[in-house]
Design a protein around this motif. Structure first.
Motif, PDB file in Angstrom:
ATOM      1  N   LEU A 342       0.823  -1.214   0.000  1.00 36.16           N
ATOM      2  CA  LEU A 342       0.000   0.000   0.000  1.00 36.16           C
ATOM      3  C   LEU A 342       0.857   1.264   0.000  1.00 36.16           C
ATOM      4  CD1 LEU A 342      -2.899  -1.001   2.434  1.00 36.16           C
ATOM      5  CD2 LEU A 342      -2.893  -0.983  -0.065  1.00 36.16           C
ATOM      6  N   ARG A 343       1.937   1.260   0.759  1.00 37.59           N
ATOM      7  CA  ARG A 343       2.818   2.438   0.779  1.00 37.59           C
ATOM      8  C   ARG A 343       3.430   2.686  -0.603  1.00 37.59           C
ATOM      9  NH1 ARG A 343       4.504   4.627   5.697  1.00 37.59           N
ATOM     10  NH2 ARG A 343       3.791   3.513   7.550  1.00 37.59           N
ATOM     11  N   PHE A 346       0.456   3.873  -3.131  1.00 33.33           N
ATOM     12  CA  PHE A 346       0.009   5.248  -2.871  1.00 33.33           C
ATOM     13  C   PHE A 346       1.104   6.259  -3.212  1.00 33.33           C
ATOM     14  CE2 PHE A 346      -3.129   3.516   0.447  1.00 33.33           C
ATOM     15  CZ  PHE A 346      -4.151   3.490  -0.504  1.00 33.33           C
TER      16      PHE A 346
END
Length: 417
Positions: A342-343, A346
């Motif tokens: 996710l990091r 995004f």
């Protein structure tokens, strides 16, 4: 080689769409590919020894040498009056032989264990274990090879050699942009294997997570301005940009970015050694994109659907790798997804969207390319630091930057004296 030669007989007799006047050149190129594959396989044990000793200096030297040879080949092909395609294929095969000979001579001279002595090293149980590992690895690598070569064959069957030219350009762009992340992973892989071999599973998993993140960020840094300015860059590089080249390049780079997140996890599974079920599942999944793409093309869909399907495959295959990483390595799935996947996603989307701003106000030219490249680099540094790294990783990065600054200051003071 026997399998490839057998496949070649069918490919050149009714499968591939090749103009009659270029059939001979195509057959020569195919034989050069078979030869390069043969010598590439022979070089595997030497690459393994070099990686096991973490001899990154030799890896770097060979990388530079390979680049220089390729440059020489390009210059020769540009200026020769002989058939350019045959010249290119033949010289690339010769390059594979030269690199193998260098690796072989160096390893035999440098490392005592590199010797052919069956009596000294014969160990039935070890051979059985290594044979099993090699066999299942061969299943995975051969299925990947068939899938990769199969892409070009399927495109050729439905759309002819012009679309293959666009695919070749996409592969070139992808290969060059992936060089930094590939080199970083080559340096990381021995560490993962050694940590697992020493029983340090926690250390191995930390290296795996950091490797996934860093390889993704390295590729993202290179890819974002290229993704945005792909039409202008290809226009500068090529006299005539083939149809679908731009969309092929963009989709292939997105696929590569997705795969970067799972490559170190796959390395960790192999370091543990229990790969049979993983390789069977992965090999079965590998064939589905070609079958699905064939169906789409049969129904009249455009060529870029090949890469759309392979992006879907990259997502599914990453999920499969994460599943087996959890099963065999103890990978904490939710923690990995939250801290790495996710990091990374995004951060990438935020930098990409901000880097698109110059396109809204500037015309396509060299100035805009420079502005997009500079702004994406600046946005990348800020956003990756803020979003991409957790608190522990930021502390580690701050310590690294601080020690680098102190070292640089000391060197400058010595120079002044």
């Amino acid at each position: 080689m026997l399998l490839l030669e057998g496949a070649g007989f069918f490919l050149f007799n009714g499968v591939l769409e090749i103009p009659e006047n270029r059939l001979y050149a195509a057959k020569v190129i195919f034989q050069c590919m078979v030869l390069s594959t043969f010598f590439g396989i022979l070089s595997v044990p030497y690459n393994a020894v070099i990686n096991a000793h973490e001899n990154m200096f030799l890896v770097a030297v060979l990388g530079v040498l390979e680049a220089l040879i390729k440059l020489g080949i390009a210059l020769y092909v540009t200026n020769t009056s002989f058939d350019k395609l045959i010249s290119y294929g033949s010289l690339m095969a010769v390059m594979a032989i030269i690199l193998l000979l260098i690796r072989r001579v160096y390893c035999h001279l440098k490392y005592n264990e590199v010797t052919i002595n069956v009596k000294k090293y014969f160990d039935r149980s070890l051979f059985k274990e290594m044979g099993s590992f090699a066999g299942w690895s061969f299943l995975g690598s051969s299925s990947s090879m068939i899938a990769n070569y199969g892409q070009g064959i399927v495109l050729n069957m439905f759309f002819g050699p012009r679309v293959n030219a666009a695919q070749g350009i996409a592969n070139q762009v992808s290969g060059q942009l992936s060089a930094f992340s590939t080199t970083m992973l080559s340096a990381l892989n021995p560490g993962i294997a050694k940590s697992e071999g020493a029983g340090k599973r926690g250390s191995m998993l930390k290296m795996t997570a950091m490797g996934s993140k860093m390889s993704f960020f390295l590729l993202s840094f290179m890819c974002i301005p290229v993704l945005i300015e792909m039409p202008y860059i290809l226009g500068l590089w090529l006299k005539d940009v083939p149809a679908y080249a731009v969309v092929f390049c963009r989709l292939l780079l997105i696929k590569n970015l997705i795969e970067q997140l799972s490559i170190p996890v796959s390395t960790s599974i192999k370091a543990v050694g229990n790969i049979r079920d993983f390789q069977i599942a992965s090999s079965i999944l590998t064939f589905f994109p070609l079958i699905i793409s064939f169906g789409f093309f049969f129904l009249g869909y455009p060529p870029y659907f090949l890469y759309v399907v392979f992006i879907g495959y990259a997502i599914l295959n990453s999920g499969l790798i994460f599943k087996y990483g959890n099963k065999y390595c103890g990978l904490a799935l939710w923690s990995f997804i939250k801290n790495v996947v996710l990091r990374c996603v995004f951060s990438f989307l935020a930098v990409l969207l901000l880097s698109l701003i110059p396109q809204l106000v500037l015309d396509e030219d060299g100035i805009r390319l420079l502005i997009v490249t500079g702004s994406s680099g600046l946005f990348f540094i800020i956003i990756v630091y803020v979003i991409g790294f957790n608190k522990q990783e930021k502390n580690w990065l701050n310590m690294l930057l601080k020690s680098f600054a102190i070292s640089l200051k000391e060197k400058l003071s010595i120079v002044k004296i």
